[in-house]
Design a protein around this motif. Structure first.
Motif, PDB file in Angstrom:
ATOM      1  N   PHE A 169       0.973  -1.253   0.086  1.00  0.00           N
ATOM      2  CA  PHE A 169      -0.372   0.097  -0.084  1.00  0.00           C
ATOM      3  C   PHE A 169       1.356   1.441   0.347  1.00  0.00           C
ATOM      4  CE2 PHE A 169      -3.795   2.813   1.133  1.00  0.00           C
ATOM      5  CZ  PHE A 169      -3.534   3.240   1.409  1.00  0.00           C
ATOM      6  N   VAL A 170       0.340   2.350  -0.933  1.00  0.00           N
ATOM      7  CA  VAL A 170       1.083   3.094  -1.148  1.00  0.00           C
ATOM      8  C   VAL A 170       0.876   4.429   0.374  1.00  0.00           C
ATOM      9  CG1 VAL A 170       2.563   5.385  -2.242  1.00  0.00           C
ATOM     10  CG2 VAL A 170       1.738   2.741  -3.378  1.00  0.00           C
ATOM     11  N   GLY A 171       1.070   5.030   1.224  1.00  0.00           N
ATOM     12  CA  GLY A 171       1.086   5.822   1.908  1.00  0.00           C
ATOM     13  C   GLY A 171       1.079   5.446   3.277  1.00  0.00           C
ATOM     14  N   THR A 172       1.002   6.072   4.542  1.00  0.00           N
ATOM     15  CA  THR A 172       1.982   5.965   6.010  1.00  0.00           C
ATOM     16  C   THR A 172       0.407   5.186   6.863  1.00  0.00           C
ATOM     17  OG1 THR A 172       2.782   8.325   5.543  1.00  0.00           O
ATOM     18  CG2 THR A 172       2.266   7.225   7.681  1.00  0.00           C
ATOM     19  N   GLU A 176       0.728  10.414  -3.759  1.00  0.00           N
ATOM     20  CA  GLU A 176       0.830   9.818  -5.286  1.00  0.00           C
ATOM     21  C   GLU A 176       0.761   8.726  -5.017  1.00  0.00           C
ATOM     22  OE1 GLU A 176       0.498  11.081  -8.934  1.00  0.00           O
ATOM     23  OE2 GLU A 176       0.601  12.277  -7.591  1.00  0.00           O
ATOM     24  N   GLY A 177      -0.599   8.163  -5.517  1.00  0.00           N
ATOM     25  CA  GLY A 177      -1.012   6.933  -5.761  1.00  0.00           C
ATOM     26  C   GLY A 177      -0.962   6.154  -6.872  1.00  0.00           C
ATOM     27  N   ILE A 187      -6.559  11.504  -2.317  1.00  0.00           N
ATOM     28  CA  ILE A 187      -6.780  12.513  -0.434  1.00  0.00           C
ATOM     29  C   ILE A 187      -7.542  10.907   0.143  1.00  0.00           C
ATOM     30  CG2 ILE A 187      -8.078  13.436   1.478  1.00  0.00           C
ATOM     31  CD1 ILE A 187      -8.245  15.807  -0.986  1.00  0.00           C
ATOM     32  N   GLN A 188      -6.622  10.374   1.171  1.00  0.00           N
ATOM     33  CA  GLN A 188      -7.234   8.741   1.467  1.00  0.00           C
ATOM     34  C   GLN A 188      -7.216   8.875   3.200  1.00  0.00           C
ATOM     35  OE1 GLN A 188      -4.189   6.154  -0.269  1.00  0.00           O
ATOM     36  NE2 GLN A 188      -2.457   7.128   1.154  1.00  0.00           N
ATOM     37  N   SER A 203      -8.381   1.619   4.124  1.00  0.00           N
ATOM     38  CA  SER A 203      -8.068   3.008   3.394  1.00  0.00           C
ATOM     39  C   SER A 203      -9.205   2.704   2.242  1.00  0.00           C
ATOM     40  CB  SER A 203      -6.333   2.882   2.974  1.00  0.00           C
ATOM     41  OG  SER A 203      -6.448   3.877   2.212  1.00  0.00           O
ATOM     42  N   ALA A 204      -9.606   3.789   2.585  1.00  0.00           N
ATOM     43  CA  ALA A 204     -10.409   4.962   1.415  1.00  0.00           C
ATOM     44  C   ALA A 204     -10.167   6.430   0.707  1.00  0.00           C
ATOM     45  CB  ALA A 204     -12.007   4.365   1.781  1.00  0.00           C
ATOM     46  N   GLY A 205     -10.720   6.785  -0.235  1.00  0.00           N
ATOM     47  CA  GLY A 205     -10.463   8.119  -0.839  1.00  0.00           C
ATOM     48  C   GLY A 205     -10.689   8.504  -1.934  1.00  0.00           C
ATOM     49  N   LEU A 206     -10.657   9.305  -2.231  1.00  0.00           N
ATOM     50  CA  LEU A 206     -10.869   9.648  -3.431  1.00  0.00           C
ATOM     51  C   LEU A 206      -9.695  10.869  -4.557  1.00  0.00           C
ATOM     52  CD1 LEU A 206     -13.641  11.443  -1.370  1.00  0.00           C
ATOM     53  CD2 LEU A 206     -14.513  11.825  -3.988  1.00  0.00           C
TER      54      LEU A 206
END
Length: 889
Positions: A120-123, A138-139, A145-146, A163-166
């Protein structure tokens, strides 16, 4: 030519004051519109970004807490189960992606299936620690925005992440779609503002008659020349007593300095009486005043918005009437002195004494004031009322007149009775030849005449068409009797005093009304409840009605609220404010608020009341208020209390130990800015909780600490009931003439025994609702409440189903048999239920409607662990015995 004429009209229009104002206003409107557009665009983008983050968090949390997620994670192939569910939920929720991953960040789901199994790309570190984390990264789908939400096991361990986002492109598209709406609203606002500006400029043009600045300057110079050339003094003052304008003639007549304009009236060196007239602002018509060696005729009228306009004429040439003017001067001086000396208080007796004192010896040698007896009580007198001698003043004290406080019934033949009946003053030039007056009391009349009193004026005190009494002016030392001029002066003097007397009478009546109002605002009968036995006491201060109050308020779940408060001040305003605060406490307590939150809302109310007083009448604000609010639960025997600057309560234990509660004081109501604190005490059955106001323990000649010790000593007797404790406290502390209001509330606690309480823990499963109904029915059978079984089962079924479907564990049910049957359903969610009316085609939505119809009262209260939904039913009335039947014990 037509073209030249149009340019001339336009130039003239925009050269006027109205045209210049129009141009300036249009420029300001355009600048404001541009700024508003920029602010709207920036705010819109900010709001949509924030909405995107909130939606991402909501969708992620919903999916993370969905049923079956953890079972799918434990399956051999979680992606096979979760990928279709995630995609379906993503489309329904309107987000761009929903990713389920393990604790190492390896994806189980992704909108692009080839990304499944990748990292997964993120913290993810904050979410692994149990936190909800949002970020912009940047996914695989672009800039996103997640939100990352942990999935926790029943033991609290994080077992996976959701994780969910737009994408930013979606957010920007939403903002761009809103932009035309913003532009349209801005255009409409700009058009409306321009039209409004044009209308205002048109009105200004009508008021200035289209004149330009130079034309208005010339007009002002013309008016100024006329003003200073007239042979009549003109003065204009403002509401603060400053001299705004004085023409040349006024300066000459009053001897004003050159820099008089703009200075206070009493600092420009004019005559004191003239200055007082100007400062009073009252209407004056042809009043004659002396200013040095001049006799001035003054007229004064109020101006808008505040201030007055005064004209002055010099009448010094009227020296031929100097004797009459001198007499008028004396009379005016008497009336002037009467205006300042009569009515300094709103006391009927004191006003009568001031009237008698002001006329001696300037006008009469003796003055007596006889008032109708009802006037002294604040009432309007009727015809034929007896007179009470209220004031006596004279040059000597050994006179034979009726003494002070005498109740006199004047005969119809006396001038006093005729004046009281007709409202017209009567003159008796010679008391020797007054048979009707002698008939009242012949021996006393002879003694009065023998004393040297020879002339009388009986002038009725008449105000608003009502005769309040009679003022008698007696002359003895001056040899000439009263004449017609003296009669007119007496009528005017008494007429002015009558207004003040009537004001004092009405104040007395209003004071009595305030007492009645205050009594009506306090609780007349305490409500029935089973939590405490209560004894109460209230006594207003000797000097007037104040704002102390107490109350006992039944609450849901057999609890009770105990209140004591104090509004600073006395009078009708304090009593009315007390009534508003008491009503507010009732309203807030019906919401089942905890004590600290109730006091916070009451504090906000007092602040609004202060603001209303500041804007409407500066002296009508709340000068200060304190309050103590306590809630006692007879089931748990816990008492939650909070206070706002009030005296601390006393707790008397069943063994006689008396302690002053160390409850945090909190700020008085209306200050704001400081929170209130709630403290909980466990009160054994039979404990006494004593609430009171400072008037009980604080007195001028007694320190407050001494008062608290006396209160503690008076209460240290556990064998007394609340009424006996109240009597002991009053015997020890109640002063003979209290200078402040006193309120006292003594409450002895009761408990609801185990036989009147039933409670069960309910598993978080809809299938357990049937078992709950069975348990409730069995307990109602034991209590002999078979008539309530059906409705109680229905109420519990609806409330329990709602708690399991929309709430959170744990779920608990409690039945209380008190004066009513109370059904309570507890759950761990703080979401409030809403009563709605379902349509005929709706499949649900009727649960709370049924509960409201089947119960007498229902509601919601919040606890630190969640909420409680409760419903009360009236107990069935036992059947009446048949006629003629006898009951035996």
């Amino acid at each position: 030519m037509p073209g030249v004429r149009v340019r001339s009209n336009l130039g003239r229009r925009f050269g006027s004051v109205a045209g210049q104002v129009f141009v300036l206003q249009v420029a300001i409107v355009v600048l404001l519109a541009a700024g508003a557009l920029l602010a709207l665009v920036l705010q819109s983008r900010y709001d949509i970004d924030r909405e995107a983050r909130n939606r991402s968090v909501s969708v992620a949390q919903t999916f993370a807490n969905s049923l079956g997620l953890q079972e799918a994670l434990r399956s051999p192939d979680p992606s096979a189960i979760l990928q279709p569910l995630a995609e379906e939920t993503r489309k329904d929720a309107g987000v761009d992606f929903i990713v389920v991953m393990d604790t190492n960040g390896i994806r189980y789901t992704h909108p692009q299936p080839d990304r499944i199994g990748e990292r997964f790309v993120g913290t993810i570190e904050p979410s692994l620690a149990g936190q909800v984390y949002t970020e912009s990264v940047e996914g695989p789908l672009g800039k996103e925005i997640q939100a990352i939400v942990p999935v926790t096991s029943p033991g609290g361990e994080v077992v996976a992440l959701v994780s969910a986002g737009l994408t930013v492109e979606s957010v920007t598209g939403i903002a761009d779609r809103h932009l035309p709406v913003f532009l349209l609203a801005l255009a409409i606002g700009l058009a409306l503002a321009t039209v409004g500006t044009a209308l205002i400029s048109r009105r200004l043009r009508r008021q200035t008659h289209g004149l330009g600045t130079q034309e208005m300057t010339r007009m002002y110079e013309h008016h100024d020349a006329v003003l200073h050339s007239v042979r009549e003094g003109v003065l204009i003052t403002d509401g603060d007593g400053r001299l705004l304008l004085a023409n040349d003639e006024a300066g000459r007549l009053l001897g004003l300095p050159d820099d008089a304009e703009g200075r206070p009236v009493d600092e420009v060196g004019m005559d004191r009486r003239m200055a007082e007239l100007l400062l009073s602002g009252r209407v004056a018509t042809d009043e004659v005043l002396e200013a040095g060696d001049r006799l001035l005729v003054v007229n004064q009228r109020p101006t808008r918005p505040q201030g007055s306009a005064v004209t002055i004429r010099d009448s010094t040439e009227m020296q031929l009437l100097s004797n009459r003017a001198e007499a008028a001067r004396r009379r005016l001086k008497l009336l002037y002195d009467a205006g300042g000396d009569i009515g300094t208080t709103l006391d009927v007796v004191r006003t009568a004494e001031e009237l008698a004192d002001v006329a001696v010896p300037q006008f009469a040698d003796f003055v007596t004031v006889d008032l109708a007896d009802p006037v002294l009580k604040g009432d309007e007198p009727g015809p034929g009322a007896d007179m009470r001698r209220t004031a006596v003043s004279g040059i000597r004290s050994d006179h034979p007149l009726y003494p002070l406080h005498s109740l006199i019934e004047f005969l119809p033949s006396t001038p006093q009775a005729r004046g009281y009946g007709t409202g017209t003053a009567e003159l008796v030039p010679d008391l020797h030849d007054a048979p009707g007056w002698h008939a009242q009391d012949a021996p006393r009349a002879s003694a009065i005449v023998g004393y040297g009193i020879h002339s009388l004026i009986a002038a009725p005190l008449k105000a608003r068409g009502v005769v309040l009494g009679v003022v008698n002016f007696w002359r003895s030392q001056k040899p000439e009797p009263f004449d017609e001029d003296d009669l007119s002066l007496a009528e005017e003097l008494v007429g002015r005093a009558a207004v003040t007397m009537d004001n004092a009478r009405r104040y007395t009546r209003e004071h009595n009304l305030a007492v009645t109002l205050q009594r009506s605002l306090l609780p007349q009968d305490l409500p029935e409840q089973s939590a405490v036995d209560v004894a109460h006491f209230y006594q207003p201060a000797q000097s007037g009605v104040g704002g102390d109050w107490f109350d006992v308020i039944p609450l849901s779940g057999s609890r009770v609220g105990l209140v004591v408060g104090d509004v600073v001040g006395h009078g009708l305003h304090a009593a009315a404010t007390m009534g508003r605060l008491r009503t507010a406490v009732h309203n807030f307590s019906s919401m089942d608020l905890p004590p600290d939150e109730l006091l916070a809302r009451l504090d906000n109310l007092v602040q609004r009341m202060d603001q209303e007083g500041d804007s409407a009448a500066p002296d009508k604000g709340v000068l200060g208020a304190t309050c103590l609010y306590a809630v006692y639960d007879p089931v748990s025997q816990n008492c939650a209390m909070a206070r706002a600057g009030h005296m601390p309560p006393l707790v008397v234990a069943p063994d006689g130990t008396t302690t002053i509660s160390e409850l945090p004081a909190g700020p008085p109501l209306g200050l704001g800015g400081m929170p209130f604190e709630t403290m909980e005490l466990h009160l054994a059955e039979g404990s006494q909780l004593v609430l009171y106001t400072d008037g009980l323990v604080e007195e001028r000649n007694r320190d407050i600490s001494e008062g608290l010790e006396r209160l503690r000593a008076a209460l240290s007797h556990p064998d007394r009931d609340p009424h006996a404790s109240r009597r002991a406290v009053l015997d020890a502390l109640l002063p003979s003439r209290p200078s402040d209001d006193i309120a006292l509330l003594v409450a002895r606690t009761r408990t609801l025994g185990p036989g009147r309480v039933a409670e069960w823990d309910v598993p978080f499963d809809p299938s357990e609702v049937g078992a709950v109904r069975g348990l409730a029915a069995d307990r109602l059978e034991e209590w002999g409440l078979q008539e309530l079984v059906f409705t109680t089962e229905l109420i519990l079924s609806e409330l329990t189903t709602n708690a399991i479907r929309y709430g959170a564990p744990p779920v608990r049910i409690r039945l209380l048999r008190d004066r009513t049957l109370t059904c309570e359903v507890w759950d761990g969610s703080s979401t409030a239920p809403h009563l709605r009316y379902a349509a005929t085609t709706d499949e649900g939505g009727r649960g709370l409607f049924l509960v409201a119809q089947l119960s007498e009262h229902w509601g919601t209260r919040y606890t630190p662990e969640g909420k409680v939904i409760w419903a009360e039913q009236a107990l069935p009335t036992p059947p009446a015995p048949p006629p003629g039947a006898q009951l035996f014990r």
